[in-house]
Scaffold this motif. Structure first.
Motif, short mmCIF file in Angstrom:
data_model
loop_
_atom_site.label_atom_id
_atom_site.label_comp_id
_atom_site.label_asym_id
_atom_site.label_seq_id
_atom_site.Cartn_x
_atom_site.Cartn_y
_atom_site.Cartn_z
N PRO A 1 2.55 -0.31 -2.52
CA PRO A 1 1.94 -1.60 -2.93
C PRO A 1 0.22 -1.36 -2.95
O PRO A 1 -0.10 -0.53 -1.95
N ASN A 2 -0.34 -2.17 -3.73
CA ASN A 2 -1.71 -2.05 -3.60
C ASN A 2 -2.42 -3.30 -3.28
O ASN A 2 -3.39 -3.64 -3.74
N ASP A 3 -1.67 -3.80 -2.28
CA ASP A 3 -2.34 -5.11 -1.83
C ASP A 3 -2.15 -5.20 0.01
O ASP A 3 -1.16 -4.86 0.43
N ALA A 4 -3.06 -5.22 0.74
CA ALA A 4 -3.07 -5.29 2.11
C ALA A 4 -2.09 -6.14 2.61
O ALA A 4 -1.34 -5.74 3.71
N PHE A 5 -1.56 -7.09 2.24
CA PHE A 5 -0.49 -8.14 2.75
C PHE A 5 0.60 -7.78 2.47
O PHE A 5 1.77 -8.12 3.17
N LEU A 6 0.86 -6.69 1.46
CA LEU A 6 2.34 -6.18 1.31
C LEU A 6 2.70 -4.94 1.78
O LEU A 6 3.94 -4.64 1.99
N ILE A 7 1.78 -4.21 2.25
CA ILE A 7 1.72 -2.91 2.89
C ILE A 7 2.69 -3.00 4.24
O ILE A 7 3.74 -2.14 4.30
N PRO A 8 2.40 -3.92 5.18
CA PRO A 8 3.25 -3.97 6.44
C PRO A 8 4.89 -3.71 5.99
O PRO A 8 5.68 -3.21 6.73
N TYR B 1 0.01 2.27 9.85
CA TYR B 1 -0.24 1.64 8.79
C TYR B 1 0.17 0.15 8.61
O TYR B 1 -0.58 -0.49 8.01
N VAL B 2 0.93 -0.06 9.52
CA VAL B 2 1.35 -1.52 9.33
C VAL B 2 0.39 -2.33 10.22
O VAL B 2 0.01 -3.37 9.61
N ILE B 3 -0.07 -1.95 11.52
CA ILE B 3 -1.02 -3.08 11.87
C ILE B 3 -2.48 -2.81 11.40
O ILE B 3 -3.22 -3.53 11.60
N SER B 4 -2.73 -1.74 10.91
CA SER B 4 -3.98 -1.46 10.47
C SER B 4 -4.41 -1.95 8.94
O SER B 4 -5.54 -2.26 8.65
#
Length: 427
Positions: A352-359, A331-334
């Motif tokens: 979070p609902n933001d690709a940059f906050l998920i990692p 989930y971090v790298i994807s």
């Protein structure tokens, strides 16, 4: 065997119902070949003149079921199809599972929790050794010095796993051995017949689960991989109907996001593949599933609910730890590449609902488990110096295991840093 004929019949009939709805006729005709039949020694799996389901009495392999076929390379027409089933091996494993589970329940009812745990771990070790032995059998067939034959029985893409060890601590509630195996073999044969008619694995099937644990609710596709806790409930689903309507009637699929297969799975080498494509997950929320599996493994290693010495070792849980740690890490790298295609991560808990906050969100949760602030308290709660030492040794072994696994993720993104995982710094 007579005892499974109703299950095998239902697997055929369930596909025929789908084909009747799609193309207006059955796909399969079938019969059971008796030993006193004059054709018994003539009709064998692998003979291209026949389509055969074989209950293997001699063959020893690492799969539970296999559905190879031979097709016209230009038109896709299937010439010949077979299903091979490791019947005696499957029965041995699952009968032992039910027997051990009954003994575990009895021991726990008497307050003998440590003995129950010993029985569970010994059973897991026995199964791990049995599967490792079968999986280690490899063959090579060549014509002359240059032409190597493809052996479909040793192609992992065709394998139906024998078992998932982490779920072998308790049997599904309300099932006897016989009722469980009825569902197991309906699922297995229907899955292999799916391969025979041209379908690939579909590792997004479980995303449609309603998590009710009702029959037919665990996946939208029989081509999914599901562990022992779920597979007896799997049946042909909406994806399977859509797939055969496309393949056999030319009806355009209505949902392109219902499918992914072996080469679509995310891993450290393929960060642009979706983290939601995994053959190791289950339920409608794979991220929570992986977290739960990791929590369970760590709990066994530290003996979370006991003051006694932990019985489980890293070697007992390597597969479970690898699958859960990789599932979470993916989930971090994807996220930067595939978040927009995710369907079952958003909108749950505090995510979070933001690709940059998920990692960072995922890493924080992973670090809190691997470098848990509760480890010191758990060690001190043990009732002897020996128990404390074994618990601490297991924690150190866990953290070394995580650090080693993290090496694979250094190329796409070094996510197991000392800043994020301070407990790994000196491991």
């Amino acid at each position: 065997p007579e005892r499974y004929r109703s299950a095998f019949s239902e697997a055929f009939l369930s596909w025929n119902r789908k084909f009747q709805a799609s193309i207006g006729r059955d796909m399969f005709e079938f019969e059971f070949l008796e030993k006193n039949d004059s054709r018994f020694d003539l009709i064998i799996a692998g003979d291209i003149r026949y389509n055969v389901i074989e209950w293997d009495l001699v063959n020893l392999a690492g799969y539970g079921g296999l559905g190879p076929s031979i097709a016209n390379q230009f038109t896709g027409e299937t010439f010949d199809a077979n299903v091979l089933i490791q019947g005696p091996m499957i029965e041995t494993i699952y009968k032992k599972w039910f027997d051990v589970s009954d003994k575990i329940k009895e021991l726990k009812s008497l307050g003998s929790n440590q003995l129950a745990e010993e029985l569970k771990v010994n059973f897991t070790r026995e199964l791990n050794n049995k599967i490792a032995k079968a999986a280690g059998i490899k063959h090579a067939i060549r014509l002359g010095k240059t032409l190597s034959f493809h052996i479909s029985s040793e192609d992992q893409r065709n394998h139906d796993p024998l078992y998932e060890p982490l779920n072998f601590d308790t049997i599904p509630e309300g099932y006897t051995y016989d009722s469980y195996m009825e569902g197991y073999f309906i699922d297995m044969l229907a899955h292999e017949l799916g391969h025979n008619i041209g379908l690939r694995h579909n590792f997004r099937g479980n995303l449609a689960s309603d998590d009710s644990m009702k029959l037919g609710s665990v996946s939208r596709s029989i081509m999914e991989y599901l562990s022992g806790k779920f597979r007896h409930l799997d049946r042909l689903g909406d994806y399977d109907s859509m797939a055969i309507s496309y393949g056999y009637a030319g009806v355009k699929p209505t949902h392109s996001d219902w499918y992914c297969t072996d080469e679509d799975k995310a891993d450290a080498r393929n960060p642009k593949n979706s983290a939601e494509c995994s053959s190791s997950d289950a339920t409608s929320d794979p991220f929570s599933y992986f977290e739960g599996q990791l929590d369970k493994s760590i709990g066994l290693l530290v003996g979370k609910d006991s003051t006694d010495e932990p019985i489980w070792k890293i070697s007992d849980l390597q597969r479970q730890l690898t699958e859960s740690l990789e599932g979470i890490s993916n989930y971090v790298i994807s996220a930067p590449f595939t978040f927009e295609s995710w369907t079952n991560f958003q909108g749950k808990l505090d995510r979070p609902n933001d690709a940059f906050l998920i990692p960072q969100y995922v890493l924080n949760r992973l670090s809190s488990k691997v470098c848990s602030a509760n480890f010191d308290r758990i060690v001190e709660s043990k009732n002897s110096d020996k128990a404390k030492k074994q618990t601490l040794d297991n924690i150190i072994a866990l953290q070394k295991f995580v650090k080693t696994l993290g090496q694979a993720y250094k190329v796409p993104l070094n996510i197991f840093t000392n800043d994020q995982f301070p407990c790994l710094a000196d491991k």
